[in-house]
Design an enzyme around this catalytic site. Structure first.
Site, PDB file in Angstrom:
ATOM      1  N   LYS A  92     -11.899  -0.956   5.690  1.00 47.39           N
ATOM      2  CA  LYS A  92     -12.321  -1.693   4.504  1.00 47.39           C
ATOM      3  C   LYS A  92     -13.344  -2.769   4.900  1.00 47.39           C
ATOM      4  O   LYS A  92     -14.371  -2.432   5.436  1.00 47.39           O
ATOM      5  CB  LYS A  92     -11.092  -2.277   3.800  1.00 47.39           C
ATOM      6  CG  LYS A  92      -9.905  -1.294   3.718  1.00 47.39           C
ATOM      7  CD  LYS A  92     -10.167  -0.070   2.852  1.00 47.39           C
ATOM      8  CE  LYS A  92      -9.102   1.016   3.011  1.00 47.39           C
ATOM      9  NZ  LYS A  92      -7.739   0.596   2.768  1.00 47.39           N
ATOM     10  N   TYR A 133       0.837  -1.197   0.000  1.00 48.29           N
ATOM     11  CA  TYR A 133       0.000   0.000   0.000  1.00 48.29           C
ATOM     12  C   TYR A 133       0.883   1.263   0.000  1.00 48.29           C
ATOM     13  O   TYR A 133       1.936   1.283   0.656  1.00 48.29           O
ATOM     14  CB  TYR A 133      -0.877  -0.057   1.256  1.00 48.29           C
ATOM     15  CG  TYR A 133      -1.803   1.096   1.444  1.00 48.29           C
ATOM     16  CD1 TYR A 133      -2.922   1.254   0.640  1.00 48.29           C
ATOM     17  CD2 TYR A 133      -1.556   2.047   2.429  1.00 48.29           C
ATOM     18  CE1 TYR A 133      -3.781   2.321   0.826  1.00 48.29           C
ATOM     19  CE2 TYR A 133      -2.413   3.119   2.625  1.00 48.29           C
ATOM     20  CZ  TYR A 133      -3.519   3.251   1.815  1.00 48.29           C
ATOM     21  OH  TYR A 133      -4.362   4.307   1.999  1.00 48.29           O
TER      22      TYR A 133
HETATM   23  C1  LIG Z   1      -6.445   1.176   2.997  1.00 42.03           C
HETATM   24  C2  LIG Z   1      -5.311   0.310   3.281  1.00 42.03           C
HETATM   25  C3  LIG Z   1      -4.400   0.614   4.304  1.00 42.03           C
HETATM   26  C4  LIG Z   1      -4.495   1.889   5.129  1.00 42.03           C
HETATM   27  O1  LIG Z   1      -5.673   1.919   5.884  1.00 42.03           O
HETATM   28  P1  LIG Z   1      -6.355   3.275   6.408  1.00 42.03           P
HETATM   29  O2  LIG Z   1      -7.491   2.770   7.235  1.00 42.03           O
HETATM   30  O3  LIG Z   1      -6.759   4.068   5.211  1.00 42.03           O
HETATM   31  O4  LIG Z   1      -5.326   4.010   7.218  1.00 42.03           O
HETATM   32  C5  LIG Z   1      -3.376  -0.289   4.547  1.00 42.03           C
HETATM   33  N1  LIG Z   1      -3.231  -1.407   3.824  1.00 42.03           N
HETATM   34  C6  LIG Z   1      -4.085  -1.728   2.822  1.00 42.03           C
HETATM   35  C7  LIG Z   1      -3.873  -2.980   2.054  1.00 42.03           C
HETATM   36  C8  LIG Z   1      -5.145  -0.876   2.516  1.00 42.03           C
HETATM   37  O5  LIG Z   1      -5.984  -1.189   1.522  1.00 42.03           O
END
Ligand SMILES: *Cc1c(COP(=O)(O)O)cnc(C)c1O
Length: 384
Positions: A202, A105
Site C-alpha cells: 500500500k 482486514y
Molecule cells: C492489504 C492489507 C493487508 C494485507 O496485505 P497484502 O500485502 O495484500 O498481503 C493487511 N492489512 C491491511 C490493513 C491491509 O490493507
C-alpha cells in the site's frame, strides 16, 4: 551534551541506512538479482541467501524502514499477510490466547479465526471501542493484543493509549497494523505499541506494482520473526525490494498530497446531497475526529461515501467515473474506488454488513495524488 540533530522524514526516506557515496559508485542502489553469493571457505559466517532476508536490497530497507517507524529493527516480507503471519507466529505458541480487535482486514480475520484456531491458538475478537472489554477478555494464557488502526473501510481511528496501559500492566505485546496511516501519519510505537505491521503493498511502495509487507520492533523480536520467515518461505524477492526502495523515496511527499486531496474530496462530498454519509477522520462529523486530531500527523488518503440510492446508485456512480478507477487495494498514486460488498466483506449478508456500518451503496475511496480539481470534476460528472 548537544544531541545530534535527527534527520527529517523525507531525507531518511531518500537516504536512510545507505553507505556514504564514494566516487564512481552508483547513486541508485544496484539490484542484486542473484540467489547465490560467493562464500568464504571454512566458515558459515556471512552466508547469504534471499530466503534468509539478507539480500543486500532487503538489508538496506530493513535499516531505512526502522528509521522511518522509529523502531530498533525491521524486517521486509513477501506480503502484508506474510508479515502478519510471521509476526504473530513469533509471539504465539499452541495453548496461547490472542485478543484481537474485530475490525481487522479480511485476510487477518481468516488467519486468526481459522488457521490459528486449528493450530491450538485461541483467539477472542472484541469491539475495539469498548475499552473496558479488553481487560475483561484477558485470560491466563493471553500473550498479545492485536489492533488495526485506522480501520478498513470505516476509517475509524482507535485510541491506543488505554490499550497500551493494559498491555504494559499485564506484560502483553501490543501489535498494531497501521497500513492505512503509513509512518508519515502515525507511528504506533510512539503510542505504546510494541510491534508495528504494514502491508508495504500500500502506501510504503505506493505505485501499485509491488507486493510486500514489513514488521517493526526490537532487534531480538525481529530476529524471531526472521526465523519464522525463513522456514515459512515468506522472504521478498530482490526486485520487489529494489522497486520498494524507489517507491519509498517519495513516501513523505506522496502522503502529504494524499492527505490534502482526501481532505478536499471529503469536504466536497459532505456538501453533496447524493451522499447520505461521508466517512473521513478529518471531518468534525466523524466519530473519532478528536482522537484522530490528537494522535495522527495527517488524516490520511482513505475515505468512504454512502450513496443515497443504495447499491444501484453506487454502481451507476462507479461505472461513470473516468479518472478514478474501479479496483481493489489502496494506498497508491492512482485514485481507486471499490465496494466492500464485492471485495473485503463479500462473505457477509447485506443485513450483517449494514449492522457493522457498511450498507449497500457504501463506496471506499483510496484518494490518489492526481489534481484534486480533476478528481472533483470526475465525481461531478459521474453524479449527473
Ligand atoms: C492489504 C492489507 C493487508 C494485507 O496485505 P497484502 O500485502 O495484500 O498481503 C493487511 N492489512 C491491511 C490493513 C491491509 O490493507
Amino acid at each position: 551534551m548537544p544531541r545530534r540533530r535527527r534527520q527529517g522524514f523525507s531525507t531518511v526516506a531518500v537516504h536512510g541506512g545507505r553507505d556514504a557515496h564514494e566516487t564512481d559508485t552508483p547513486v541508485v542502489t544496484p539490484l542484486y538479482q542473484s540467489v547465490n553469493f560467493v562464500q568464504e571457505v571454512g566458515t558459515e559466517a556471512g552466508l547469504r541467501y534471499p530466503r534468509y532476508g539478507n539480500n543486500p536490497n532487503a538489508e538496506l530497507l530493513h535499516k531505512r524502514l526502522a528509521m522511518l517507524e522509529g523502531s530498533e529493527a525491521s524486517l521486509l516480507l513477501a506480503s502484508g499477510m506474510g508479515a502478519t503471519t510471521c509476526a504473530m507466529l513469533a509471539l504465539l505458541r499452541p495453548g496461547d490466547h490472542l485478543l484481537a480487535s474485530e475490525w481487522i482486514y479480511g485476510g487477518t480475520h481468516r488467519l486468526f479465526t481459522r488457521e490459528f484456531q486449528s493450530m491450538g491458538i485461541q483467539v477472542t475478537l472484541v469491539d475495539p471501542m469498548e475499552s473496558r472489554v479488553w481487560r475483561k477478555r484477558i485470560r491466563k494464557h493471553t500473550r498479545a493484543i492485536f489492533v488495526e488502526t485506522p480501520v478498513n473501510p470505516s476509517c475509524r481511528v482507535i485510541d491506543l493509549r488505554p490499550i497500551s496501559y493494559l498491555t504494559q500492566e499485564m506484560g502483553l505485546a501490543l501489535v498494531v497494523d497501521s497500513t492505512f496511516a503509513s509512518p508519515v501519519n502515525f507511528r504506533a510505537l510512539e503510542h505504546g505499541a510494541d510491534v508495528v505491521i504494514h502491508s508495504a503493498t500500500k502506501y510504503l511502495n505506493g505505485h501499485h506494482d509491488v507486493l510486500a509487507g514489513a514488521v517493526m520492533g526490537t532487534a531480538s523480536y525481529i530476529e524471531e520473526v526472521r526465523q519464522k520467515m525463513m522456514v515459512w518461505g515468506q522472504a521478498p524477492d530482490p526486485f520487489a525490494c529494489w522497486l520498494l526502495e524507489r517507491g519509498l523515496k517519495t513516501l513523505d511527499v506522496r502522503l502529504r498530497r494524499h492527505n490534502e486531496n482526501a481532505m478536499r474530496l471529503a469536504q466536497w462530498c459532505s456538501e453533496r446531497p447524493e451522499f447520505a454519509r461521508v466517512h473521513y477522520p478529518g471531518l468534525p462529523s466523524h466519530p473519532d475526529y478528536e482522537v484522530a486530531r490528537a494522535t495522527l500527523d495527517g488524516f490520511g488518503g482513505m475515505m468512504a461515501v454512502e450513496l443515497d440510492g443504495g447499491g444501484d446508485a453506487a454502481e451507476r456512480f462507479i461505472s461513470r467515473l473516468r479518472v478514478m478507477t474501479h479496483a481493489p487495494s489502496l494506498g497508491g498514486v492512482d485514485t481507486l474506488v471499490s465496494e466492500p460488498r464485492f471485495t473485503s466483506h463479500a462473505a457477509m449478508t447485506p443485513a450483517e454488513r449494514a449492522a457493522i456500518g457498511i450498507p449497500d451503496g457504501f463506496v471506499r475511496i483510496s484518494v490518489g495524488i492526481e489534481d484534486a480539481d480533476d478528481l472533483i470534476a470526475d465525481m461531478t460528472q459521474a453524479l449527473k
